[in-house]
Design a protein around this motif. Structure first.
Motif, PDB file in Angstrom:
ATOM      1  N   ALA A 237       0.836  -1.208   0.000  1.00  0.00           N
ATOM      2  CA  ALA A 237       0.000   0.000   0.000  1.00  0.00           C
ATOM      3  C   ALA A 237       0.870   1.257   0.000  1.00  0.00           C
ATOM      4  O   ALA A 237       0.585   2.222  -0.723  1.00  0.00           O
ATOM      5  N   ILE A 238       1.923   1.237   0.789  1.00  0.00           N
ATOM      6  CA  ILE A 238       2.825   2.397   0.842  1.00  0.00           C
ATOM      7  C   ILE A 238       3.555   2.541  -0.496  1.00  0.00           C
ATOM      8  O   ILE A 238       3.698   3.654  -1.012  1.00  0.00           O
ATOM      9  N   ALA A 239       3.993   1.423  -1.060  1.00  0.00           N
ATOM     10  CA  ALA A 239       4.679   1.460  -2.349  1.00  0.00           C
ATOM     11  C   ALA A 239       3.752   1.991  -3.441  1.00  0.00           C
ATOM     12  O   ALA A 239       4.168   2.804  -4.271  1.00  0.00           O
ATOM     13  N   ALA A 240       2.514   1.572  -3.434  1.00  0.00           N
ATOM     14  CA  ALA A 240       1.550   2.052  -4.437  1.00  0.00           C
ATOM     15  C   ALA A 240       1.336   3.556  -4.302  1.00  0.00           C
ATOM     16  O   ALA A 240       1.243   4.269  -5.307  1.00  0.00           O
ATOM     17  N   GLU A 241       1.270   4.043  -3.085  1.00  0.00           N
ATOM     18  CA  GLU A 241       1.100   5.490  -2.878  1.00  0.00           C
ATOM     19  C   GLU A 241       2.321   6.257  -3.374  1.00  0.00           C
ATOM     20  O   GLU A 241       2.183   7.330  -3.965  1.00  0.00           O
ATOM     21  N   LEU A 242       3.507   5.717  -3.163  1.00  0.00           N
ATOM     22  CA  LEU A 242       4.717   6.379  -3.680  1.00  0.00           C
ATOM     23  C   LEU A 242       4.691   6.414  -5.208  1.00  0.00           C
ATOM     24  O   LEU A 242       5.052   7.439  -5.801  1.00  0.00           O
ATOM     25  N   HIS A 243       4.251   5.340  -5.849  1.00  0.00           N
ATOM     26  CA  HIS A 243       4.124   5.334  -7.312  1.00  0.00           C
ATOM     27  C   HIS A 243       3.106   6.374  -7.766  1.00  0.00           C
ATOM     28  O   HIS A 243       3.345   7.105  -8.738  1.00  0.00           O
ATOM     29  N   ARG A 244       1.963   6.455  -7.085  1.00  0.00           N
ATOM     30  CA  ARG A 244       0.941   7.448  -7.455  1.00  0.00           C
ATOM     31  C   ARG A 244       1.474   8.871  -7.297  1.00  0.00           C
ATOM     32  O   ARG A 244       1.231   9.735  -8.146  1.00  0.00           O
ATOM     33  N   ARG A 245       2.203   9.100  -6.212  1.00  0.00           N
ATOM     34  CA  ARG A 245       2.776  10.430  -5.985  1.00  0.00           C
ATOM     35  C   ARG A 245       3.768  10.784  -7.084  1.00  0.00           C
ATOM     36  O   ARG A 245       3.768  11.912  -7.598  1.00  0.00           O
ATOM     37  N   ALA A 246       4.598   9.838  -7.467  1.00  0.00           N
ATOM     38  CA  ALA A 246       5.557  10.077  -8.544  1.00  0.00           C
ATOM     39  C   ALA A 246       4.826  10.362  -9.858  1.00  0.00           C
ATOM     40  O   ALA A 246       5.217  11.270 -10.600  1.00  0.00           O
ATOM     41  N   ASP A 247       3.761   9.618 -10.136  1.00  0.00           N
ATOM     42  CA  ASP A 247       2.975   9.850 -11.352  1.00  0.00           C
ATOM     43  C   ASP A 247       2.366  11.247 -11.355  1.00  0.00           C
ATOM     44  O   ASP A 247       2.385  11.941 -12.374  1.00  0.00           O
ATOM     45  N   ARG A 248       1.814  11.664 -10.204  1.00  0.00           N
ATOM     46  CA  ARG A 248       1.216  13.011 -10.119  1.00  0.00           C
ATOM     47  C   ARG A 248       2.272  14.089 -10.304  1.00  0.00           C
ATOM     48  O   ARG A 248       2.026  15.093 -10.971  1.00  0.00           O
ATOM     49  N   LEU A 249       3.443  13.887  -9.722  1.00  0.00           N
ATOM     50  CA  LEU A 249       4.521  14.869  -9.879  1.00  0.00           C
ATOM     51  C   LEU A 249       4.960  14.963 -11.333  1.00  0.00           C
ATOM     52  O   LEU A 249       5.172  16.057 -11.857  1.00  0.00           O
ATOM     53  N   GLU A 250       5.090  13.818 -11.977  1.00  0.00           N
ATOM     54  CA  GLU A 250       5.481  13.807 -13.402  1.00  0.00           C
ATOM     55  C   GLU A 250       4.452  14.507 -14.266  1.00  0.00           C
ATOM     56  O   GLU A 250       4.788  15.164 -15.234  1.00  0.00           O
ATOM     57  N   ALA A 251       3.188  14.369 -13.909  1.00  0.00           N
ATOM     58  CA  ALA A 251       2.105  14.988 -14.667  1.00  0.00           C
ATOM     59  C   ALA A 251       1.969  16.476 -14.361  1.00  0.00           C
ATOM     60  O   ALA A 251       1.170  17.168 -14.987  1.00  0.00           O
ATOM     61  N   GLY A 252       2.726  16.954 -13.389  1.00  0.00           N
ATOM     62  CA  GLY A 252       2.678  18.362 -13.040  1.00  0.00           C
ATOM     63  C   GLY A 252       1.545  18.739 -12.115  1.00  0.00           C
ATOM     64  O   GLY A 252       1.225  19.915 -11.974  1.00  0.00           O
ATOM     65  N   GLN A 253       0.946  17.758 -11.481  1.00  0.00           N
ATOM     66  CA  GLN A 253      -0.140  18.032 -10.546  1.00  0.00           C
ATOM     67  C   GLN A 253       0.434  18.382  -9.186  1.00  0.00           C
ATOM     68  O   GLN A 253       1.514  17.942  -8.817  1.00  0.00           O
ATOM     69  N   ASP A 254      -0.321  19.162  -8.425  1.00  0.00           N
ATOM     70  CA  ASP A 254       0.084  19.529  -7.082  1.00  0.00           C
ATOM     71  C   ASP A 254       0.011  18.303  -6.177  1.00  0.00           C
ATOM     72  O   ASP A 254      -0.982  17.596  -6.157  1.00  0.00           O
ATOM     73  N   VAL A 255       1.080  18.051  -5.463  1.00  0.00           N
ATOM     74  CA  VAL A 255       1.134  16.891  -4.568  1.00  0.00           C
ATOM     75  C   VAL A 255       1.444  17.401  -3.180  1.00  0.00           C
ATOM     76  O   VAL A 255       2.469  18.002  -2.933  1.00  0.00           O
ATOM     77  N   SER A 256       0.524  17.128  -2.254  1.00  0.00           N
ATOM     78  CA  SER A 256       0.765  17.496  -0.865  1.00  0.00           C
ATOM     79  C   SER A 256       1.207  16.262  -0.103  1.00  0.00           C
ATOM     80  O   SER A 256       0.764  15.152  -0.399  1.00  0.00           O
ATOM     81  N   LEU A 257       2.048  16.450   0.866  1.00  0.00           N
ATOM     82  CA  LEU A 257       2.512  15.322   1.682  1.00  0.00           C
ATOM     83  C   LEU A 257       1.383  14.814   2.542  1.00  0.00           C
ATOM     84  O   LEU A 257       0.587  15.585   3.059  1.00  0.00           O
ATOM     85  N   PRO A 258       1.317  13.479   2.726  1.00  0.00           N
ATOM     86  CA  PRO A 258       0.248  12.915   3.556  1.00  0.00           C
ATOM     87  C   PRO A 258       0.418  13.281   5.012  1.00  0.00           C
ATOM     88  O   PRO A 258       1.418  13.575   5.495  1.00  0.00           O
TER      89      PRO A 258
END
Length: 73
Positions: free
Chosen positions: A52-73
């Motif tokens: 679950a933690i690994a999947a969230e890290l992948h999602r965060r990386a995808d959002r960052l690559e897409a240029g979306q705003d990512v807030s820390l959990p």
């Protein structure tokens, strides 16, 4: 240190130590897409407890690559 560990002796650190090292690195560089992906892949290598933690890290990386705003959990 993490780069050396991954290249020279992948299992050189116990799981708890490598997870702590990756967590600290991700806290220091929260917008480093490559680091987030490496940390996620490393977590996936150590069983379903970390998926679950690994999947969230992948999602965060995808959002960052897409240029979306990512807030820390």
């Amino acid at each position: 240190m993490l780069d050396v560990m991954l290249e020279e002796d992948w299992m050189g650190l116990p799981v708890w130590a490598r997870n702590l090292a990756f967590r600290l690195a991700c806290l220091q560089r929260p917008e480093d897409v490559e680091l987030l992906r490496v940390a996620a892949c490393d977590l996936h290598a150590f069983g379903p407890d970390w998926d679950a933690i690994a999947a969230e890290l992948h999602r965060r990386a995808d959002r960052l690559e897409a240029g979306q705003d990512v807030s820390l959990p």
